[in-house]
Scaffold this motif. Structure first.
Motif, PDB file in Angstrom:
ATOM      1  N   TYR A  79      76.250 128.161  61.236  1.00 30.18           N
ATOM      2  CA  TYR A  79      77.088 128.554  62.368  1.00 30.18           C
ATOM      3  C   TYR A  79      77.442 127.333  63.216  1.00 30.18           C
ATOM      4  O   TYR A  79      78.612 127.102  63.556  1.00 30.18           O
ATOM      5  N   PHE A  98      73.641 130.011  69.640  1.00 33.81           N
ATOM      6  CA  PHE A  98      73.180 131.020  68.687  1.00 33.81           C
ATOM      7  C   PHE A  98      71.977 131.758  69.251  1.00 33.81           C
ATOM      8  O   PHE A  98      70.994 131.155  69.683  1.00 33.81           O
ATOM      9  N   ILE A 150      78.998 134.838  64.989  1.00 27.49           N
ATOM     10  CA  ILE A 150      79.595 134.116  63.859  1.00 27.49           C
ATOM     11  C   ILE A 150      81.081 134.451  63.733  1.00 27.49           C
ATOM     12  O   ILE A 150      81.923 133.553  63.603  1.00 27.49           O
ATOM     13  N   LYS A 172      84.330 132.128  64.266  1.00 23.43           N
ATOM     14  CA  LYS A 172      85.200 132.029  63.091  1.00 23.43           C
ATOM     15  C   LYS A 172      86.626 132.404  63.469  1.00 23.43           C
ATOM     16  O   LYS A 172      87.595 131.761  63.028  1.00 23.43           O
ATOM     17  N   PHE A 181      81.232 129.212  58.322  1.00 29.05           N
ATOM     18  CA  PHE A 181      80.998 130.531  58.905  1.00 29.05           C
ATOM     19  C   PHE A 181      80.765 131.583  57.828  1.00 29.05           C
ATOM     20  O   PHE A 181      79.954 132.506  58.005  1.00 29.05           O
ATOM     21  N   ALA A 228      77.280 131.096  56.845  1.00 27.28           N
ATOM     22  CA  ALA A 228      76.393 131.603  57.894  1.00 27.28           C
ATOM     23  C   ALA A 228      76.226 133.110  57.771  1.00 27.28           C
ATOM     24  O   ALA A 228      75.108 133.647  57.911  1.00 27.28           O
TER      25      ALA A 228
END
Length: 538
Positions: A393, A440, A453, A457, A373, A376
């Motif tokens: 991600y 996403f 994200i 996370k 993450f 990402a």
């Protein structure tokens, strides 16, 4: 070895060899002058081991009924509820309503400085003086980990001058200076670890390294992953530094597999997971935010994190799914908590965290999911992170599911990563906390993608609330419910504390340094919960 002003006690050989004890003050006859020449290398390994446990478990060993006290004070009562992982059910606990209770903060802060910091410094000094360069590199990495958790809560803290003088004020360093030193220490450590690739070493006692068993290769990945965490943390304060350090970390090799995750391994009977003690006190439960997000996403990690409520509410379950994990809103007043059996209607932690007397799960330091993450987020900025933001991600989600032995499907048996599921309404009168889907959003704005994200996370970091709380301050995500009530006149229900005020022991014992630190530019707002730490610039 230079004297350590802050030492009230330091773990000696007898602490470990004769079993652990909380009576630290009676162990040493000369608490300020424990010399490296008086300690064997193998015994230094055990002192270093104590710093690993102390920095993460934040509690004295030997008495499982008491060793969780400092952990509760500095972790459970603040980051746990400011990350909104949990809400407090104890009627007289005000920290969930933004009351920054000084005596609680003082207890947790002092444990770190009076116990962990001296152990860490002793291991650093010994390894430097005895040319144990690999061990010294490892302890430098641990120093970064230990102090970043303190400075991220308080901002300026005693750092570079700790242990360097016999008397007089111990100066505070600005957080910017501290972070710059973090990156310098990591540079030094990485160079040594790379030069000793493939070896294993830890003061002659590899088992005392309860993270990696002395593996230089794994410590290297941890060092680079920690660099990446800190690089992303300063993104809004110093974009150039952030990019440089993030790309350096990924180039040198970060954690990519759960087999390389860094965690402190619980070890009975002296070093048990503190949650296995404090859950028995019945003072907190799952947050409403967790319910809204995990329920809406039909997230299988719900059962890994929480227990089913004693009295669940089936009326708001997703269609075709039984979801007995129930949350409660943060910021309940004393009368609300006295009038409602939240411990019955809201979920406790999952069984591995609630079994009294069990050693409990390992405590995470940094894991593959978080690293993906972080990458990402860097990729969103166009940085060289070894993949696109979407790829990284999705890898982060997959790594988190694999960490718990899950198959990548949601509770309905559908692919989780590609799911269009969004958070769900808490109940008939409380709408969903957010609208971000799992899949996403390739057509979404950069900010929308960042929210996705950080939301995933946030789920994956559990129960590492320190870093989840840092992300909330740093990015504003995930989008979470407002408090129902605030006891702090300076912090509204739609805000969160930006830092912890300095503790009374610093004012009492190091007052001159405190007054000087108040003159630092980053402290222009004063010593309170509304002044932002240096990296909090968004």
């Amino acid at each position: 070895m230079k004297n350590i002003k802050y030492i009230l006690s330091i773990l000696t050989v007898s602490l470990f060899l004769n079993s652990c004890t909380e009576d630290f003050d009676s162990i040493n006859t000369d608490k300020k002058n424990l010399l490296t020449s008086e300690i064997a290398t193998a015994d230094v390994a055990l002192i270093a081991k104590g710093s690993f446990y102390g920095a993460t478990y934040v509690g004295a060993p030997s008495n499982p009924g008491r060793n969780a006290g400092p952990f509760q004070l500095i972790h459970s009562l603040f980051p746990d509820v400011y990350s909104n992982y949990f809400a407090t059910t104890a009627a007289n606990f005000g920290s969930d309503q933004f009351e920054l209770v000084g005596r609680w903060l003082n207890g947790g802060y002092n444990y770190n400085y009076y116990n962990v910091a001296p152990e860490l410094k002793f291991a650093l000094d010994y390894s430097a003086e005895n040319n144990l360069e690999v061990e010294n590199a490892m302890m430098k990495v641990w120093k970064v980990y230990f102090y970043h958790r303190i400075t991220d809560l308080w901002g300026p803290i005693p750092y570079s001058q700790f242990g360097k003088q016999e008397s007089g004020p111990i100066a505070f360093d600005s957080q910017q200076e501290i972070y710059n030193d973090f990156f310098k220490l990591l540079d030094e450590s990485v160079a040594v670890l790379k030069a000793n690739s493939g070896s294993s070493s830890f003061f002659g006692v590899p088992s005392a390294d309860v993270i990696y068993g002395g593996s230089t290769d794994k410590w290297l990945k941890m060092a680079n992953s920690l660099r990446l965490r800190l690089a992303i943390r300063v993104k809004y304060a110093d974009a150039a530094l952030s990019k440089n350090e993030a790309e350096k970390a990924v180039s040198d090799g970060v954690i990519e597999s759960n087999s390389d995750n860094a965690a402190i391994h619980s070890d009975g009977p002296n070093f048990i997971n503190p949650y296995n003690v404090i859950t028995g006190w019945g003072e907190f439960r799952m947050s409403a935010d967790m319910e809204s997000i995990l329920k809406g996403y039909q997230d299988p990690r719900a059962a890994q994190y929480f227990s089913e409520a004693v009295t669940p509410d089936p009326t708001d379950d997703p269609a075709g799914v039984t979801f007995n994990f129930e949350g409660m809103r943060n910021g309940q007043t004393k009368s609300q908590k006295q009038g409602t059996s939240f411990n019955t209607i809201a979920s406790d932690m999952a069984a591995p965290y609630t079994e009294r007397g069990a050693i409990g799960p390992d405590m995470p330091v940094i894991r593959a999911a978080e690293v993906y993450f972080l990458r990402a987020e860097g990729a969103l900025e166009g940085w060289a992170m070894g993949g696109t933001a979407q790829e990284l991600y999705e890898s982060g989600i997959t790594a988190s599911h694999l960490e718990y032995g899950l198959d990548g499907n949601d509770l309905s048996g559908n692919d989780y990563v590609s799911s269009a599921n969004v958070p769900a309404a808490l109940d008939a009168s409380t709408p969903a906390v957010s609208t971000v889907p799992i899949a996403f959003d390739t057509a979404g704005t950069k900010e929308r993608q960042l929210e996705q994200i950080i939301t995933q996370k946030w789920i994956a970091l559990y129960p590492n609330s320190e870093d989840a709380y840092a992300d909330r301050r740093r990015t504003g995500y995930p989008t979470l419910y407002d408090r129902l009530n605030s006891l702090n006149p300076n912090i509204g229900v739609n805000e969160i504390p930006r830092r912890m005020p300095w503790v009374s022991s610093e004012y009492d014992n190091n007052g001159e340094a405190v007054q000087s630190a108040l003159g630092l530019p980053e402290m222009s707002g004063g010593d309170n919960g509304t002044t932002k730490v240096w990296w909090d610039k968004k």
